[in-house]
Design an enzyme around this catalytic site. Sequence first.
Site, short mmCIF file in Angstrom:
data_model
loop_
_atom_site.label_atom_id
_atom_site.label_comp_id
_atom_site.label_asym_id
_atom_site.label_seq_id
_atom_site.Cartn_x
_atom_site.Cartn_y
_atom_site.Cartn_z
N GLU A 190 0.86 -1.13 0.00
CA GLU A 190 -0.12 -0.01 -0.13
C GLU A 190 0.69 1.32 -0.02
O GLU A 190 0.60 2.02 -0.83
CB GLU A 190 -0.94 -0.05 1.15
CG GLU A 190 -1.67 1.37 1.71
CD GLU A 190 -3.11 1.30 0.78
OE1 GLU A 190 -3.38 0.06 0.22
OE2 GLU A 190 -3.72 2.03 0.61
N ASP A 191 1.85 1.34 0.78
CA ASP A 191 2.52 2.64 1.04
C ASP A 191 3.73 2.78 0.54
O ASP A 191 4.32 3.83 0.17
CB ASP A 191 2.87 2.88 2.75
CG ASP A 191 1.48 2.82 3.43
OD1 ASP A 191 0.44 3.16 2.92
OD2 ASP A 191 1.64 2.59 4.61
#
Length: 733
Positions: free
Chosen positions: A83-84
């Site tokens: 995600e990040d």
Amino acid sequence: MAGVKVNYTYEQLMAEVKQYISNPKDLALIEKAYLYAADKHKHQKRRSGEPYLVHLVQVSYILSTMRVGPKTIVAGLLHDVIEDCGVTKEEFLQDFDEEIYNLVDAVTKIGNIEFKDEKEYLAENHRKIFIAMAKDIRVIIIKLVDRLHNMRTLQHMPPEKQRKIAAETLDVYAPISHRLGISSIKNELEDLSFQYLDRDKYYEIARLVEQRRSERDAHINKMIEDISAMLKELNISFRIFGRSKHLYSIYKKMLTKDKAFGDILDLLAIRIITDTELTCYEILGYIHQKYRPIPGRLKDYIAMPKMNMYQSLHTTIVGDAGNIFEVQIRTEQMDSVAEKGVAAHWRYKEGSKYNPAKEQKEIEEKLTWFKDLITLKDEMGGSDAQGFMDALQVDLFDANVYVMSPKGRVIDLPNGSTPIDFAYRIHTEVGHKTVGAIVNGNLVPLTTVLKTGDVVELRTSKQSPGPSEDWLKIVKTSNARNKIRSFISKKMGEKREPVIEKGQALFRDEIIRRGYDQEYLSGKKLEHLYGMFNYNNAADFYYAIAVKAITISAIMEKIYNRSTPLDNQEVQRLVNKNEKKSVNTKHGISVAGIDSMMISLAGCCQPVYGDEVVGFITKGQGVKVHRVNCVNIAQEKQRLIDVTWDDNQEHLRYPTSLYVESSNRNNILSEIIAIVSAQKANMTFISAQETEDGMSSITRMTVNVTDLKHLNTLMTNLRKIDGVYKVDRMNNG
Ligand code: MN
């Protein structure tokens, strides 16, 4: 208390991990994941200003305290890299395996669920999709712990976001932890959310709790001393401690029961942990002897566990100074399940090969067992809670599909369902009038199998003649099938009478053929029976039998399950093992010409001294002594042999099983136990369950009596209990 400052470092994580993981490969893998996460997130900071890595280490730390396996810890460390940090699958798989990738991927996807409109069913949808997407229980646990840590550090978020996240936590995450029985996480999530959603109320209750703390502690300590002294004298092993309710549960009680703070009964709460189930009941008995119990407050969650596997005895008693105490009594194992829920069953054991499918299966069996055992409505959320538990079970363990209406309503269906199943789930009339379906914008045949995520729109027509026989082959759900059948049979409706008669005859013949209790043919028992199949009257029930909307074998199975008290295995369990050994050489019974070593009492009918008995010559196991009316020997003629009871019986005890049918009122179990103990009939097993209609309760127990007279006195006294309507010996024929 909420808002605790925790700061676990990598060293603390590893110290915790090493308490139960020692394989160097696993430890190396965790270290590698740590370094990987440290590198990928190196430029990121949390809102608090701390390095992002802190969050990952702390999530993994909490996971390790739950004794999850190494891959789950690794996934905890890596749960935000997709995600990040934009790590792709290919990249990820260069360093870690597919199983870990799947965990991280599922955690990521769940984090991204977004709903556009704020309908009232949003929270429920969210929970369903959450679980459907997780599939693997480890994913749910990582996600819950991730949220727990985010909630612990929520003070760094802007107020608007705080409230949004807190609301979502209360609606989605806390109920899921509750369903999974992880009360330690559930309680903390609730208190943290409460703090952000209603700050004033939170601090008001916190202050009130604090104000009364020293007074409360004094009461609790005194009570602990008194109970401890009593139990020590009785030579019972136990642990006892006071406990404080979490703030949100106090708040909820004030709201739902409309009570002032001072009126919440169970602020004074004590928990007793002991070693066996039987000791729990024993302790309960002694406490009720010494202190006055408040009527209606005894809850036996041991015999009737909650949906989330919670087991404990709860009672409320009046202490010496008139103070009221809630007392919980449970075993160590029950306590562990109460705190950690499914996670307690999941504990990673090094050396044993971790197999997610196998573990999942074990939990499935556990949940099914519990589900069969009870029809208790959950105290927290009524029938919705029950529905959610059912959904959870299906979601987790069956391959279900989730489809949506164009307005975003989520419908769960079994795998293989078609738009017709969907239509009948929306509404019966919609089902009857459906002529076409549009899935994800395309017109498709009604036989199309739906997949999770499909958006299904139905075409209906008032001119539709309604469903035909063909549809029965297309649909997957019993709901749709029943509705189609009933539509078709109504259309043919004119000749209903003969069909009803035919169904009744089928039913009657089968009962007689199987030799089942003929009371099922009429009256109360028949009513209960068709009620279980959701019919309101016998005619509809017979009709359904005739048109095969319900199968005769399904009905017979229900009767069988209701009228068969115990299976053989259970009977084996009933017989107290020590008792069996000591009595084994001599049961106080003689057979002419046969060594007493070769004689034993039959487990099926469990004769006691004074019963009319007969011997049965077994193949290789000597003579088994049965009661003369035992069904197991009813057909036997040739292998029976006369036996006689010896005269001198005083020192012998006979285990025998009783079956008690009673109303389902609250204190009945403790009254039954009290009678047995007053009669000195040394109970070695007890189990109670509600009947399916929830009206009655069936209690099974094994008692040890000196003779038939003793047994009869006990049974007579049990029958005198208000609400008991049947007491019988069990004969497991
Ligand atoms: Mn996270």
